[in-house]
Scaffold this active site. Structure first.
Site, PDB file in Angstrom:
ATOM      1  N   ASN A 184       0.853  -1.190   0.000  1.00 44.93           N
ATOM      2  CA  ASN A 184       0.000   0.000   0.000  1.00 44.93           C
ATOM      3  C   ASN A 184       0.882   1.231   0.000  1.00 44.93           C
ATOM      4  O   ASN A 184       1.981   1.216   0.569  1.00 44.93           O
ATOM      5  CB  ASN A 184      -0.953   0.008   1.206  1.00 44.93           C
ATOM      6  CG  ASN A 184      -0.347  -0.610   2.448  1.00 44.93           C
ATOM      7  OD1 ASN A 184       0.397   0.038   3.166  1.00 44.93           O
ATOM      8  ND2 ASN A 184      -0.629  -1.886   2.684  1.00 44.93           N
ATOM      9  N   GLY A 193      -7.961  -4.334  -1.412  1.00 46.89           N
ATOM     10  CA  GLY A 193      -8.355  -5.357  -2.363  1.00 46.89           C
ATOM     11  C   GLY A 193      -7.900  -5.144  -3.794  1.00 46.89           C
ATOM     12  O   GLY A 193      -8.202  -5.958  -4.665  1.00 46.89           O
ATOM     13  N   SER A 246      -6.104  -1.929   4.479  1.00 43.36           N
ATOM     14  CA  SER A 246      -6.201  -2.404   5.863  1.00 43.36           C
ATOM     15  C   SER A 246      -5.062  -1.880   6.736  1.00 43.36           C
ATOM     16  O   SER A 246      -5.124  -1.983   7.964  1.00 43.36           O
ATOM     17  CB  SER A 246      -6.225  -3.936   5.894  1.00 43.36           C
ATOM     18  OG  SER A 246      -5.079  -4.464   5.253  1.00 43.36           O
ATOM     19  N   GLU A 247      -4.016  -1.306   6.116  1.00 45.00           N
ATOM     20  CA  GLU A 247      -2.917  -0.705   6.882  1.00 45.00           C
ATOM     21  C   GLU A 247      -3.127   0.793   7.073  1.00 45.00           C
ATOM     22  O   GLU A 247      -2.175   1.543   7.295  1.00 45.00           O
ATOM     23  CB  GLU A 247      -1.576  -0.957   6.183  1.00 45.00           C
ATOM     24  CG  GLU A 247      -1.167  -2.410   6.081  1.00 45.00           C
ATOM     25  CD  GLU A 247      -0.698  -3.012   7.407  1.00 45.00           C
ATOM     26  OE1 GLU A 247      -0.901  -2.367   8.460  1.00 45.00           O
ATOM     27  OE2 GLU A 247      -0.152  -4.122   7.379  1.00 45.00           O
ATOM     28  N   HIS A 276       4.731   1.138   1.400  1.00 45.00           N
ATOM     29  CA  HIS A 276       4.842  -0.144   2.118  1.00 45.00           C
ATOM     30  C   HIS A 276       4.759  -1.275   1.099  1.00 45.00           C
ATOM     31  O   HIS A 276       3.755  -1.413   0.398  1.00 45.00           O
ATOM     32  CB  HIS A 276       3.732  -0.292   3.146  1.00 45.00           C
ATOM     33  CG  HIS A 276       3.638  -1.677   3.738  1.00 45.00           C
ATOM     34  ND1 HIS A 276       4.760  -2.377   4.155  1.00 45.00           N
ATOM     35  CD2 HIS A 276       2.592  -2.497   3.948  1.00 45.00           C
ATOM     36  CE1 HIS A 276       4.383  -3.560   4.617  1.00 45.00           C
ATOM     37  NE2 HIS A 276       3.073  -3.659   4.488  1.00 45.00           N
ATOM     38  N   HIS A 323       6.378  -5.479  -0.159  1.00 45.26           N
ATOM     39  CA  HIS A 323       6.817  -6.802   0.278  1.00 45.26           C
ATOM     40  C   HIS A 323       7.961  -7.284  -0.627  1.00 45.26           C
ATOM     41  O   HIS A 323       7.837  -8.290  -1.318  1.00 45.26           O
ATOM     42  CB  HIS A 323       5.645  -7.790   0.225  1.00 45.26           C
ATOM     43  CG  HIS A 323       4.464  -7.364   1.033  1.00 45.26           C
ATOM     44  ND1 HIS A 323       3.167  -7.728   0.701  1.00 45.26           N
ATOM     45  CD2 HIS A 323       4.373  -6.609   2.160  1.00 45.26           C
ATOM     46  CE1 HIS A 323       2.331  -7.216   1.590  1.00 45.26           C
ATOM     47  NE2 HIS A 323       3.030  -6.526   2.481  1.00 45.26           N
ATOM     48  N   HIS A 355       7.800  -9.775   7.052  1.00 48.64           N
ATOM     49  CA  HIS A 355       6.664  -9.048   6.467  1.00 48.64           C
ATOM     50  C   HIS A 355       7.056  -8.208   5.253  1.00 48.64           C
ATOM     51  O   HIS A 355       6.528  -8.405   4.171  1.00 48.64           O
ATOM     52  CB  HIS A 355       6.042  -8.163   7.552  1.00 48.64           C
ATOM     53  CG  HIS A 355       4.822  -7.403   7.122  1.00 48.64           C
ATOM     54  ND1 HIS A 355       4.000  -6.752   8.014  1.00 48.64           N
ATOM     55  CD2 HIS A 355       4.287  -7.159   5.906  1.00 48.64           C
ATOM     56  CE1 HIS A 355       3.011  -6.169   7.365  1.00 48.64           C
ATOM     57  NE2 HIS A 355       3.174  -6.391   6.081  1.00 48.64           N
TER      58      HIS A 355
END
Length: 219
Positions: free
Chosen positions: A29, A44, A74-75, A94, A96, A156
């Site tokens: 995100n 989503g 959601s973050e 953010h 991964h 994470h």
């Protein structure tokens, strides 16, 4: 710069994030601050699927979410708390990244090893694994955003901040490259980090100061 410009800029860096395999699927995100609001990726969506009007506007002071028919990532708390904690943050990325995640599975402290890392990122912070999307993670990130522009999240991913999206995004690329270099070098022997004197010497270079100034400009 208008909110429309911010939304378009978010789309551009969202596409770069996916194209450079820093996230997969609907992971990750990003957000940007503008006039007391933050514009955050919706929940989503893969980042490269988001249209300019789909970035969710959130009031930083109150946490009120503008209704565009979509839920924020959601973050959302992680982004919100970080902006509240550090008024100099203009954007948060953010992701991964695979090498960063791999690094956190075996190490905690990423040494400063080469000039770009020293000049553009500096020391990278570390947060042990915390359940994603929780206020515990948001609190852990907010507690460190004044001391670090990049935070490795154990098992994470990575959070980077900057005065604008360009700076935050390129810090993500540099930290991922740093983790990759470290893991490759570690397969042969313990990597040689820059000494504190070498690190400070790079930071004092006029050419590096000029390059950092350019990164901090939006256009």
């Amino acid at each position: 710069m208008s909110s429309t410009d911010i939304r378009n800029e978010l789309c551009r860096y969202a596409r770069k994030t996916v194209a450079n395999k820093l996230v997969v699927g609907p992971g990750g995100n990003i957000s940007a601050r503008h006039e007391g609001k933050m514009y955050l990726s919706p929940s989503g969506f893969a980042l490269d699927e988001i249209a300019p009007e789909q970035w969710v506007e959130v009031d930083i002071g109150t946490g009120a979410i503008a209704d565009n028919g979509l839920r924020p990532s959601s973050e959302v708390l992680m982004h919100l708390y970080a902006y509240r904690q550090n008024p100099n943050i203009g954007a948060i990325v953010h992701t991964h990244p695979p090498y960063c995640i791999a690094f956190t599975l075996v190490e905690r402290d990423l040494p400063v090893m080469f000039p770009d890392q020293a000049a553009l990122v500096g020391t990278t912070g570390y947060i042990p694994y915390v359940l994603p999307t929780t206020d515990r993670l948001a609190d852990a990130v907010a507690a460190k955003v004044n001391g670090f522009s990049a935070l490795l999240l154990g098992n994470h991913g990575l959070v980077t901040t900057g005065r604008n999206l360009r700076e935050a995004y390129y810090r993500t690329e540099v930290v991922e490259e740093s983790a990759k270099i470290y893991l490759i070098a570690s397969s042969i022997r313990k990597p040689k980090a820059l000494t504190e004197a070498e690190y400070k010497e790079i930071a004092s270079l006029e050419s590096e100061a000029y390059r950092i100034e350019l990164l901090q400009k939006m256009k």
